[in-house]
Scaffold this motif. Structure first.
Motif: not given
Length: 310
Positions: A85-100, A126-130
Motif C-alpha cells: 500500500s503506497t500513499s502519494f501526495y494528492e496535490e502533486l502530479t505524476v511527474k512531480e511525484t517521480l521528481a520527489l 498522465k505525467e501532468n495529472a494529479h
C-alpha cells in the motif's frame, strides 16, 4: 547466471517463536523470483530483513556480494521497494511525484529519464495529472515506477496487483515482464497463484517460518503427482463410499456447496469413465463436467493445507 541475492540461515524470533526459521536461498540475476506463503508464514518478515528494514537475529544476507547487515544503508542504492500500500501526495502530479522520489536519492531526473520511466508503466499521457485522479491500476503502476528512480538492480514488489480488476492486473504483469527485459531482478510476493505461475522463473513457498518448496512453477506442479483435475456438479453429491472407488483418482474432496465436487486424477479418461458409471449406479446426474491441468494453486494448497490462517 550469477546469484545476485544470497540468503544464508536467516532467522528472526519473537520470544520463543521463530517467525523465520533458518532459511537459505539464492536469487539469480535477472530472475523473477516468487516468494509465496499463507498469512503469518514469515514471508513479509523475511523480505523486510532482506530489504534492510528489519534486523535479523541470525544469518547472512548478500546483495551483489555486499552484506546487508549490520549496515543496510550500503545496499539502499541497489534495490527498489514497492510496498503493498503506497500513499502519494494528492496535490502533486505524476511527474512531480517521480521528481520527489528521485530527490530522496540526491538525483534529478532529466526529461529523457522521466519520459523513459513513464513509458515503462504506460503513464506517459498522465505525467501532468494529479495523483488523486489516477485509477487504482494507475496508482499501482506509479508505485512500481517510483522504485526505479535510483536505477536499482533488484526490485521488490509486494502484491502489486492486489485489488485490481483483471485488465489492470494484466497490465501490471506486462510491466513486471518489461522490468525483467530491462535487466532487472524482481522479487515478487502475491496471493494470486495464477500470477506467480505466469510471471515467476522460480518460486519459494514458505510456511511456519521454513521454506518447504523451491523450484520452477512447472516442476512444482509436476511433482504434485496429479496430471489433471476433474470437477463436476450434481444436484446431490455422490456418496463418499462410491467416490472413493473412482479409478485413477488420487485425491478426492468436496469443493464448496451446491453439489460441486473435485477429483485429482492421474488418468482423466479412465477417471471420467469410472465416475459416470458410479454416478449412474448412485442415480446421480453429472453436470458441468470439466477437466483441467493441475496448477500452482494446487501445489500451494497441498503443501500448506487448506485451513484458514490469520
Amino acid at each position: 547466471m550469477q546469484g545476485i541475492i544470497e540468503v544464508k540461515n536467516l532467522t528472526k524470533r519473537y520470544g520463543d517463536q521463530a517467525v523465520v526459521d533458518d532459511i537459505s536461498f539464492t536469487v539469480e540475476s535477472q530472475e523473477i523470483f516468487g516468494f509465496l506463503g499463507p498469512n503469518g508464514a514469515g514471508k513479509t518478515t523475511s523480505l523486510e530483513m532482506i530489504e534492510g528494514l528489519r534486523k535479523p537475529d541470525g544469518g547472512e544476507i548478500f546483495i551483489k556480494g555486499q552484506t546487508v547487515w549490520p549496515n543496510p544503508n550500503k545496499v539502499k542504492n541497489l534495490i527498489g521497494v514497492q510496498l503493498q500500500s503506497t500513499s502519494f501526495y494528492e496535490e502533486l502530479t505524476v511527474k512531480e511525484t517521480l521528481a520527489l522520489f528521485a530527490s530522496l536519492y540526491g538525483k534529478k531526473l532529466s526529461a529523457g529519464e522521466l519520459e523513459d520511466l513513464l513509458a515503462i508503466v504506460g503513464l506517459t499521457e498522465k505525467e501532468n495529472a494529479h495523483t488523486r485522479s489516477l485509477s487504482g491500476g494507475q496508482q499501482q503502476r506509479l508505485a512500481i515506477v517510483t522504485t526505479l528512480v535510483n536505477e536499482p538492480d533488484v526490485i521488490f514488489l509486494d502484491e502489486p496487483s492486489t485489488g485490481l480488476d483483471p485488465q489492470s492486473r494484466r497490465n501490471i504483469w506486462d510491466v513486471v515482464k518489461e522490468l525483467q527485459r530491462r535487466g532487472k531482478t524482481v522479487i515478487l510476493t502475491t496471493h494470486y497463484m495464477e500470477e506467480a505461475e505466469y510471471l515467476c522463473d522460480r518460486v519459494a513457498i514458505i510456511d511456519q517460518g521454513k521454506i518447504i518448496a523451491l523450484d520452477t512453477p512447472q516442476k512444482l506442479i509436476d511433482g504434485l503427482g496429479s496430471e489433471a483435475k476433474v470437477s463436476f456438479t450434481s444436484e446431490a453429491p455422490i456418496k463418499r463410499e462410491l467416490l472413493s472407488q473412482v479409478e485413477a483418482a488420487t485425491v478426492k474432496e468436496l469443493s464448496g456447496n451446491n453439489g460441486k465436487q473435485l477429483i485429482y486424477s492421474s488418468d482423466p479418461a479412465q477417471t471420467i469413465t469410472s465416475l459416470l458409471a458410479l454416478a449412474k449406479q448412485d442415480n446421480v446426474e453429472i453436470k458441468g463436467l470439466h477437466v483441467s491441468s493441475a496448477t500452482l494453486e494446487d501445489v500451494f494448497l497441498e503443501l500448506t493445507g487448506k485451513e484458514l490462517r490469520d
